[in-house]
Design a protein around this motif. Structure first.
Motif, PDB file in Angstrom:
ATOM      1  N   LEU A   8       0.832  -1.194   0.000  1.00 45.42           N
ATOM      2  CA  LEU A   8       0.000   0.000   0.000  1.00 45.42           C
ATOM      3  C   LEU A   8       0.875   1.255   0.000  1.00 45.42           C
ATOM      4  N   ASP A   9       1.983   1.203   0.723  1.00 45.90           N
ATOM      5  CA  ASP A   9       2.907   2.338   0.776  1.00 45.90           C
ATOM      6  C   ASP A   9       3.719   2.473  -0.503  1.00 45.90           C
ATOM      7  N   GLU A  10       3.808   1.395  -1.284  1.00 45.63           N
ATOM      8  CA  GLU A  10       4.536   1.407  -2.550  1.00 45.63           C
ATOM      9  C   GLU A  10       3.661   2.118  -3.579  1.00 45.63           C
ATOM     10  N   GLU A  11       3.985   3.348  -3.880  1.00 46.59           N
ATOM     11  CA  GLU A  11       3.114   4.189  -4.708  1.00 46.59           C
ATOM     12  C   GLU A  11       3.038   3.755  -6.163  1.00 46.59           C
ATOM     13  N   GLN A  12       3.819   2.797  -6.583  1.00 45.54           N
ATOM     14  CA  GLN A  12       3.803   2.367  -7.981  1.00 45.54           C
ATOM     15  C   GLN A  12       3.104   1.020  -8.172  1.00 45.54           C
ATOM     16  N   THR A  13       2.361   0.568  -7.171  1.00 49.60           N
ATOM     17  CA  THR A  13       1.663  -0.715  -7.255  1.00 49.60           C
ATOM     18  C   THR A  13       0.156  -0.491  -7.262  1.00 49.60           C
ATOM     19  N   LEU A  14      -0.513  -1.065  -8.250  1.00 53.92           N
ATOM     20  CA  LEU A  14      -1.972  -1.061  -8.304  1.00 53.92           C
ATOM     21  C   LEU A  14      -2.460  -2.128  -7.331  1.00 53.92           C
ATOM     22  N   MET A  15      -3.323  -1.745  -6.404  1.00 55.07           N
ATOM     23  CA  MET A  15      -3.827  -2.673  -5.397  1.00 55.07           C
ATOM     24  C   MET A  15      -5.264  -3.052  -5.738  1.00 55.07           C
ATOM     25  N   LEU A  16      -5.522  -4.346  -5.892  1.00 53.05           N
ATOM     26  CA  LEU A  16      -6.864  -4.876  -6.111  1.00 53.05           C
ATOM     27  C   LEU A  16      -7.197  -5.744  -4.902  1.00 53.05           C
ATOM     28  N   VAL A  17      -8.245  -5.380  -4.168  1.00 63.32           N
ATOM     29  CA  VAL A  17      -8.546  -6.057  -2.914  1.00 63.32           C
ATOM     30  C   VAL A  17      -9.947  -6.663  -2.970  1.00 63.32           C
ATOM     31  N   GLU A  18     -10.006  -7.995  -3.118  1.00 61.11           N
ATOM     32  CA  GLU A  18     -11.283  -8.697  -3.056  1.00 61.11           C
ATOM     33  C   GLU A  18     -11.654  -8.941  -1.598  1.00 61.11           C
ATOM     34  N   TRP A  19     -12.946  -8.997  -1.335  1.00 58.94           N
ATOM     35  CA  TRP A  19     -13.489  -9.169   0.005  1.00 58.94           C
ATOM     36  C   TRP A  19     -13.060  -8.007   0.903  1.00 58.94           C
ATOM     37  N   ALA A  20     -13.126  -6.797   0.352  1.00 59.06           N
ATOM     38  CA  ALA A  20     -12.724  -5.600   1.100  1.00 59.06           C
ATOM     39  C   ALA A  20     -13.613  -5.351   2.315  1.00 59.06           C
ATOM     40  N   GLU A  21     -14.779  -5.998   2.368  1.00 54.72           N
ATOM     41  CA  GLU A  21     -15.615  -5.846   3.555  1.00 54.72           C
ATOM     42  C   GLU A  21     -14.932  -6.401   4.801  1.00 54.72           C
ATOM     43  N   HIS A  22     -13.886  -7.223   4.613  1.00 55.02           N
ATOM     44  CA  HIS A  22     -13.120  -7.748   5.742  1.00 55.02           C
ATOM     45  C   HIS A  22     -11.931  -6.861   6.097  1.00 55.02           C
ATOM     46  N   LEU A  23     -11.729  -5.795   5.353  1.00 51.34           N
ATOM     47  CA  LEU A  23     -10.611  -4.883   5.613  1.00 51.34           C
ATOM     48  C   LEU A  23     -11.010  -3.921   6.726  1.00 51.34           C
ATOM     49  N   PRO A  24     -10.289  -3.941   7.843  1.00 48.56           N
ATOM     50  CA  PRO A  24     -10.619  -3.003   8.921  1.00 48.56           C
ATOM     51  C   PRO A  24     -10.497  -1.558   8.416  1.00 48.56           C
ATOM     52  N   GLU A  25     -11.393  -0.722   8.879  1.00 47.40           N
ATOM     53  CA  GLU A  25     -11.439   0.666   8.402  1.00 47.40           C
ATOM     54  C   GLU A  25     -10.100   1.383   8.572  1.00 47.40           C
ATOM     55  N   GLN A  26      -9.379   1.098   9.640  1.00 49.41           N
ATOM     56  CA  GLN A  26      -8.098   1.766   9.870  1.00 49.41           C
ATOM     57  C   GLN A  26      -7.046   1.354   8.831  1.00 49.41           C
ATOM     58  N   ASP A  27      -7.303   0.276   8.090  1.00 47.97           N
ATOM     59  CA  ASP A  27      -6.362  -0.189   7.064  1.00 47.97           C
ATOM     60  C   ASP A  27      -6.717   0.307   5.669  1.00 47.97           C
ATOM     61  N   TYR A  28      -7.821   1.045   5.543  1.00 49.98           N
ATOM     62  CA  TYR A  28      -8.199   1.573   4.224  1.00 49.98           C
ATOM     63  C   TYR A  28      -7.130   2.548   3.728  1.00 49.98           C
ATOM     64  N   PRO A  29      -6.861   2.512   2.428  1.00 48.35           N
ATOM     65  CA  PRO A  29      -5.925   3.486   1.859  1.00 48.35           C
ATOM     66  C   PRO A  29      -6.560   4.888   1.856  1.00 48.35           C
ATOM     67  N   ASN A  30      -5.747   5.900   1.589  1.00 46.82           N
ATOM     68  CA  ASN A  30      -6.243   7.278   1.551  1.00 46.82           C
ATOM     69  C   ASN A  30      -7.172   7.518   0.368  1.00 46.82           C
ATOM     70  N   GLU A  31      -6.877   6.902  -0.770  1.00 47.13           N
ATOM     71  CA  GLU A  31      -7.695   7.037  -1.975  1.00 47.13           C
ATOM     72  C   GLU A  31      -8.111   5.656  -2.435  1.00 47.13           C
ATOM     73  N   TRP A  32      -9.341   5.551  -2.963  1.00 47.89           N
ATOM     74  CA  TRP A  32      -9.796   4.256  -3.443  1.00 47.89           C
ATOM     75  C   TRP A  32     -11.008   4.393  -4.340  1.00 47.89           C
ATOM     76  N   LEU A  33     -11.199   3.357  -5.143  1.00 51.60           N
ATOM     77  CA  LEU A  33     -12.457   3.124  -5.858  1.00 51.60           C
ATOM     78  C   LEU A  33     -13.024   1.855  -5.246  1.00 51.60           C
ATOM     79  N   GLN A  34     -14.283   1.889  -4.864  1.00 54.76           N
ATOM     80  CA  GLN A  34     -14.909   0.731  -4.240  1.00 54.76           C
ATOM     81  C   GLN A  34     -16.045   0.229  -5.122  1.00 54.76           C
ATOM     82  N   PHE A  35     -16.006  -1.054  -5.443  1.00 61.62           N
ATOM     83  CA  PHE A  35     -17.012  -1.713  -6.266  1.00 61.62           C
ATOM     84  C   PHE A  35     -17.789  -2.670  -5.360  1.00 61.62           C
ATOM     85  N   SER A  36     -19.076  -2.380  -5.157  1.00 58.96           N
ATOM     86  CA  SER A  36     -19.908  -3.211  -4.283  1.00 58.96           C
ATOM     87  C   SER A  36     -21.001  -3.879  -5.101  1.00 58.96           C
ATOM     88  N   TRP A  37     -21.036  -5.212  -5.066  1.00 55.68           N
ATOM     89  CA  TRP A  37     -22.053  -5.970  -5.783  1.00 55.68           C
ATOM     90  C   TRP A  37     -23.337  -5.943  -4.967  1.00 55.68           C
TER      91      TRP A  37
END
Length: 163
Positions: A98-127
């Motif tokens: 996440l700190d590596e600014e040159q890596t695209l992060m794709l996170v499946e099952w993001a509902e399990h990601l604790p809020e404090q671990d969310y990145p500063n910027e994101w696109l969220q896709f919710s089915w």
């Protein structure tokens, strides 16, 4: 933005369009995917990765058992699956990438990601469950994510659900 996808082919097409929007706006982003088992998250991720530069070299699969996969795309893509994380916390590799600014992060099952671990910027896709096909609600946070969604809008006009 709310989208309606009739079938797996339209899910794959959306993946292609997201890849085009990411490449055309150039910011490396964090994409979060929320949805039930079998909703189409991995199908979308597979298509997205395969349509990025270098994606033809990637063998995309759900990284359920090894937490994440790295794909040789430009930019490099880290594909996380947090299904088994329910109630736990992400490991240090997540934060390092996440700190590596040159890596695209794709996170499946993001509902399990604790809020404090969310990145500063994101696109969220919710089915969103529906009787036929799939509905996907896309939310954004941050200027870079907003640029990506603005580039995506004209590509997905036929998929958009009227407000």
């Amino acid at each position: 933005m709310l989208l309606y996808l009739k079938n797996a082919e339209e899910t794959e097409l959306l993946g292609k369009y997201i890849a085009q929007a990411l490449v055309s706006t150039d910011p490396v982003q964090n994409l979060l995917f929320k949805g039930t088992l079998g909703s189409g998250k991995t199908t979308l991720v597979r298509s997205l990765v395969q349509h990025l530069p270098g994606g033809d070299e990637a063998e995309v699969s759900s990284p359920s058992f090894n937490v994440y996969n790295l794909y040789p795309t430009i930019p490099e893509t880290a594909h996380f699956d947090l299904y088994r994380l329910a109630g736990g916390s992400v490991d240090e590799s997540f934060h390092e990438l996440l700190d590596e600014e040159q890596t695209l992060m794709l996170v499946e099952w993001a509902e399990h990601l604790p809020e404090q671990d969310y990145p500063n910027e994101w696109l969220q896709f919710s089915w969103i469950p529906c009787e036929e096909g799939r509905q996907i609600d896309i939310l954004v946070k941050g200027a870079g994510a907003t640029r990506v969604i603005e580039a995506l809008k004209p590509l997905v006009t036929s998929m958009q659900v009227a407000p």
